[in-house]
Design a protein around this motif. Sequence first.
Motif, PDB file in Angstrom:
ATOM      1  N   GLU A  82      46.593  54.438  39.161  1.00 52.02           N
ATOM      2  CA  GLU A  82      47.991  55.539  38.649  1.00 52.02           C
ATOM      3  C   GLU A  82      49.566  54.642  38.694  1.00 52.02           C
ATOM      4  O   GLU A  82      49.575  53.701  39.989  1.00 52.02           O
ATOM      5  N   ILE A  83      50.171  54.695  38.544  1.00 52.28           N
ATOM      6  CA  ILE A  83      51.280  54.209  39.757  1.00 52.28           C
ATOM      7  C   ILE A  83      51.458  54.279  40.452  1.00 52.28           C
ATOM      8  O   ILE A  83      51.499  55.606  41.698  1.00 52.28           O
ATOM      9  N   GLY A  84      51.801  53.177  41.932  1.00 50.20           N
ATOM     10  CA  GLY A  84      51.857  53.488  43.441  1.00 50.20           C
ATOM     11  C   GLY A  84      50.950  52.995  43.676  1.00 50.20           C
ATOM     12  O   GLY A  84      50.359  52.902  44.861  1.00 50.20           O
ATOM     13  N   ASP A  85      49.658  52.909  42.880  1.00 53.63           N
ATOM     14  CA  ASP A  85      48.062  52.609  43.716  1.00 53.63           C
ATOM     15  C   ASP A  85      48.318  51.219  43.763  1.00 53.63           C
ATOM     16  O   ASP A  85      49.259  50.081  43.474  1.00 53.63           O
ATOM     17  N   HIS A  86      47.532  50.715  44.668  1.00 54.51           N
ATOM     18  CA  HIS A  86      47.634  49.227  45.427  1.00 54.51           C
ATOM     19  C   HIS A  86      46.216  48.724  44.643  1.00 54.51           C
ATOM     20  O   HIS A  86      45.198  48.795  45.273  1.00 54.51           O
ATOM     21  N   VAL A  87      46.297  47.355  43.754  1.00 49.78           N
ATOM     22  CA  VAL A  87      45.364  46.723  43.124  1.00 49.78           C
ATOM     23  C   VAL A  87      45.605  45.456  43.405  1.00 49.78           C
ATOM     24  O   VAL A  87      45.992  44.664  44.102  1.00 49.78           O
ATOM     25  N   PHE A  88      44.307  45.229  43.188  1.00 51.26           N
ATOM     26  CA  PHE A  88      44.206  43.460  43.063  1.00 51.26           C
ATOM     27  C   PHE A  88      43.385  42.947  41.800  1.00 51.26           C
ATOM     28  O   PHE A  88      42.949  43.225  41.784  1.00 51.26           O
ATOM     29  N   GLY A  89      43.867  41.730  41.549  1.00 43.20           N
ATOM     30  CA  GLY A  89      43.156  41.488  40.128  1.00 43.20           C
ATOM     31  C   GLY A  89      43.633  39.715  39.430  1.00 43.20           C
ATOM     32  O   GLY A  89      44.573  38.923  40.182  1.00 43.20           O
ATOM     33  N   TRP A 104      41.704  44.638  37.090  1.00 41.06           N
ATOM     34  CA  TRP A 104      42.064  44.970  38.631  1.00 41.06           C
ATOM     35  C   TRP A 104      41.019  46.031  39.147  1.00 41.06           C
ATOM     36  O   TRP A 104      39.735  47.001  39.028  1.00 41.06           O
ATOM     37  N   ALA A 105      40.789  45.650  40.524  1.00 42.74           N
ATOM     38  CA  ALA A 105      40.469  47.250  41.584  1.00 42.74           C
ATOM     39  C   ALA A 105      41.315  47.484  42.355  1.00 42.74           C
ATOM     40  O   ALA A 105      42.613  46.464  43.144  1.00 42.74           O
ATOM     41  N   ARG A 106      41.561  48.970  43.150  1.00 44.14           N
ATOM     42  CA  ARG A 106      41.392  49.365  44.129  1.00 44.14           C
ATOM     43  C   ARG A 106      41.627  48.376  45.203  1.00 44.14           C
ATOM     44  O   ARG A 106      40.808  48.001  45.116  1.00 44.14           O
ATOM     45  N   MET A 107      42.505  48.348  45.639  1.00 43.45           N
ATOM     46  CA  MET A 107      42.430  47.898  47.036  1.00 43.45           C
ATOM     47  C   MET A 107      41.343  48.459  48.385  1.00 43.45           C
ATOM     48  O   MET A 107      42.230  49.316  48.094  1.00 43.45           O
ATOM     49  N   GLY A 110      42.616  49.309  54.640  1.00 39.84           N
ATOM     50  CA  GLY A 110      42.772  48.475  55.689  1.00 39.84           C
ATOM     51  C   GLY A 110      43.644  47.645  55.199  1.00 39.84           C
ATOM     52  O   GLY A 110      43.438  46.310  55.587  1.00 39.84           O
ATOM     53  N   LEU A 111      43.127  46.396  53.181  1.00 34.67           N
ATOM     54  CA  LEU A 111      42.779  44.825  53.380  1.00 34.67           C
ATOM     55  C   LEU A 111      44.386  45.120  52.462  1.00 34.67           C
ATOM     56  O   LEU A 111      45.070  45.593  52.195  1.00 34.67           O
ATOM     57  N   ALA A 112      45.446  43.652  53.904  1.00 35.25           N
ATOM     58  CA  ALA A 112      46.618  43.327  53.004  1.00 35.25           C
ATOM     59  C   ALA A 112      46.641  42.509  51.892  1.00 35.25           C
ATOM     60  O   ALA A 112      45.693  42.431  51.423  1.00 35.25           O
ATOM     61  N   PHE A 113      47.983  42.278  51.635  1.00 36.89           N
ATOM     62  CA  PHE A 113      47.653  42.419  50.370  1.00 36.89           C
ATOM     63  C   PHE A 113      47.925  40.708  50.243  1.00 36.89           C
ATOM     64  O   PHE A 113      46.931  40.241  48.646  1.00 36.89           O
ATOM     65  N   GLU A 114      47.999  39.899  51.300  1.00 38.07           N
ATOM     66  CA  GLU A 114      47.828  37.969  51.175  1.00 38.07           C
ATOM     67  C   GLU A 114      46.587  38.501  50.501  1.00 38.07           C
ATOM     68  O   GLU A 114      45.966  36.660  50.522  1.00 38.07           O
ATOM     69  N   GLU A 115      45.892  38.588  51.793  1.00 43.88           N
ATOM     70  CA  GLU A 115      43.964  38.650  51.581  1.00 43.88           C
ATOM     71  C   GLU A 115      43.324  38.908  50.522  1.00 43.88           C
ATOM     72  O   GLU A 115      42.685  37.875  49.812  1.00 43.88           O
ATOM     73  N   ALA A 116      43.798  39.974  49.647  1.00 44.85           N
ATOM     74  CA  ALA A 116      43.565  40.501  48.381  1.00 44.85           C
ATOM     75  C   ALA A 116      43.725  39.922  47.425  1.00 44.85           C
ATOM     76  O   ALA A 116      42.992  39.598  46.605  1.00 44.85           O
ATOM     77  N   ALA A 255      33.331  42.922  44.263  1.00 46.01           N
ATOM     78  CA  ALA A 255      34.316  42.207  45.479  1.00 46.01           C
ATOM     79  C   ALA A 255      34.924  43.311  46.485  1.00 46.01           C
ATOM     80  O   ALA A 255      34.526  43.566  47.646  1.00 46.01           O
ATOM     81  N   ALA A 256      34.953  44.215  46.469  1.00 51.44           N
ATOM     82  CA  ALA A 256      35.862  45.598  46.694  1.00 51.44           C
ATOM     83  C   ALA A 256      33.992  46.562  46.934  1.00 51.44           C
ATOM     84  O   ALA A 256      34.568  46.645  48.465  1.00 51.44           O
ATOM     85  N   SER A 257      33.149  46.609  47.300  1.00 54.00           N
ATOM     86  CA  SER A 257      32.234  47.210  48.090  1.00 54.00           C
ATOM     87  C   SER A 257      32.148  46.328  48.991  1.00 54.00           C
ATOM     88  O   SER A 257      32.002  46.577  49.876  1.00 54.00           O
ATOM     89  N   LEU A 258      31.927  44.558  48.825  1.00 55.11           N
ATOM     90  CA  LEU A 258      31.088  44.022  50.054  1.00 55.11           C
ATOM     91  C   LEU A 258      32.775  43.854  51.326  1.00 55.11           C
ATOM     92  O   LEU A 258      32.315  44.109  51.887  1.00 55.11           O
ATOM     93  N   ILE A 259      33.841  43.700  50.580  1.00 62.93           N
ATOM     94  CA  ILE A 259      34.452  44.284  51.515  1.00 62.93           C
ATOM     95  C   ILE A 259      34.732  45.551  52.467  1.00 62.93           C
ATOM     96  O   ILE A 259      34.689  45.092  53.857  1.00 62.93           O
TER      97      ILE A 259
END
Length: 301
Positions: A82-89, A104-107, A110-116, A255-259
């Motif tokens: 959804e709009i507003g979700d924080h994702v990496f991909g 993509w996947a949801r972050m 607690g994960l920072a954008f820079e690391e994600a 990746a999301a699971s491991l993190i």
Amino acid sequence: MKKVSFAAFGGPDVLRLIDAEEPHAGPGRIRVSVRAAGVNPVDWRLREGQVLGAHPVELPSGVGIDAAGVVDEVGDGVEGVEIGDHVFGEGTSTYAEFAVLSAWARMPEGLAFEEAAGYPSVVETALRVIREVGARPGETLLVSGASGGVGSAVLQIARDRGIPVIGTAGAANQDYLRGLGALATTYGEGWAGRVRRLGRVDAALDLAGSGVIPELVELTGDPAKVVSIADLDAPRFGVRFSGVAGSVPDALAEAASLIARGRLHIPVEKSYTLADAAAAHADSRAGHTRGRRVVTVGPGR
């Protein structure tokens, strides 16, 4: 919007920060307001004009395939975001204020954008080469060039799977490798002998392209037990060159699971602004990375 682009192949100096039209999310895609973009070797390889079949380039071209940000458009047929979700991909032209992602996947919380932003391509590559080299629990995997992003991911994924690792890196990164659970040694003259003294090698990965393929074959005793992501001459020695991505959505989910389980963390060695993209490419090409480099675009978290 601001975007990094190049109109001719060449060195880092061909990169320009330009005003460009915003992209929009088509069917099966999402758009993000980019907060950070990963810096990967594929970025500068494409800028130099290297022919990489999985990433055709049409000039003028944007730069970057990895990003983390906030969803602000959702294309037709997309569910579960959804709009507003924080994702990496992964997507295209991610060195920009807005980018369209195809996977993509949801972050994790607690994960920072820079690391994600540093994870998508790196984790996909790490999972792929571990699978392709056939390393199994209890077998020792040798990783040449182990301190960069892919190496950092390989070491941690292997540890999670019960695969012992010997890693080579520069003298300054020996403690870093040990902290990720690897037996560590330096590259350079006599490195193969130092590896032998650490134990048997069942499989090996070349992540740096530093001309070590013959030694890796000798150490494993079988070219089929060696995979390279960095040496285009690898097939000349009977070694597989791995350059085509597998399932990026599956890799992002893992990746999301491991993190989230605390089993994967790749530090950001340095961040750059969009205006400093040329410096990011020059530093990436020079190697000797510990962890990841990223381009920051919007406000972090």
